[in-house]
Scaffold this active site. Sequence first.
Site, PDB file in Angstrom:
ATOM      1  N   HIS A   1     -36.208  14.301  32.068  1.00  0.00           N
ATOM      2  CA  HIS A   1     -36.329  13.517  30.851  1.00  0.00           C
ATOM      3  C   HIS A   1     -35.105  13.763  29.976  1.00  0.00           C
ATOM      4  CE1 HIS A   1     -41.041  13.430  31.011  1.00  0.00           C
ATOM      5  NE2 HIS A   1     -40.470  12.882  32.078  1.00  0.00           N
TER       6      HIS A   1
ATOM      7  N   GLU B   1     -34.837  14.666  26.849  1.00  0.00           N
ATOM      8  CA  GLU B   1     -34.902  15.871  26.024  1.00  0.00           C
ATOM      9  C   GLU B   1     -34.755  17.144  26.843  1.00  0.00           C
ATOM     10  OE1 GLU B   1     -37.747  12.716  24.342  1.00  0.00           O
ATOM     11  OE2 GLU B   1     -37.249  13.532  26.307  1.00  0.00           O
TER      12      GLU B   1
ATOM     13  N   CYS C   1     -42.625  15.156  25.373  1.00  0.00           N
ATOM     14  CA  CYS C   1     -43.805  15.546  26.143  1.00  0.00           C
ATOM     15  C   CYS C   1     -43.873  17.074  26.171  1.00  0.00           C
ATOM     16  CB  CYS C   1     -43.728  14.969  27.559  1.00  0.00           C
ATOM     17  SG  CYS C   1     -42.489  15.763  28.615  1.00  0.00           S
TER      18      CYS C   1
ATOM     19  N   CYS D   1     -40.803  18.669  27.825  1.00  0.00           N
ATOM     20  CA  CYS D   1     -39.593  18.622  27.008  1.00  0.00           C
ATOM     21  C   CYS D   1     -39.692  19.553  25.805  1.00  0.00           C
ATOM     22  CB  CYS D   1     -39.312  17.192  26.572  1.00  0.00           C
ATOM     23  SG  CYS D   1     -38.855  16.138  27.975  1.00  0.00           S
TER      24      CYS D   1
END
Length: 172
Positions: free
Chosen positions: A66, A68, A96, A99
Amino acid sequence: MSDQTVVYPPQGLTPTREQMIRHLRRSNEVARRALTLGHHPFGAVLVGPDQETVLLEQCNIDTVNHAESTLARVAATNFSAEFLWGCTLYTAVEPCCMCAGTAYWANIGRVVFGMTEHQLLQETGSHSENPTMSVASRYVFDHCQKAVELIGPVAEIVDETVAMQRAFWASR
């Protein structure tokens, strides 16, 4: 706490509302770049302790990379933990749990987000490409030993972020 407890400096300057909105909009620009690369529309921006200097930008890559978490891993290999504690990770969609945990382990001291994970779930539904977890980043940070500052949702950025997510997921 033991005598070995690490004490970090203050978490940099407190961002103004204008700075938060500007950097969150930049994270949406990075998310649009992800679209041009064939990825899901998520972007992250790391800003230095002065709340002006953009240090890193990262778009989404795939389900385990992801924006992040990838940004946090790159940051951790390029900056000291003490420096990162004063930095802020901006992302238009709430991180999430993966992250949020990666930002914590990278020692990024502040996270600012636009729309919530719950709002994202409303836009994606049970889409097989984005099996969104219903775990708020606040829950993750509340269970950490260091007090990562979490700011969000930021109302001024929600509508444009929702519109981008809605358009993308409706086309899938």
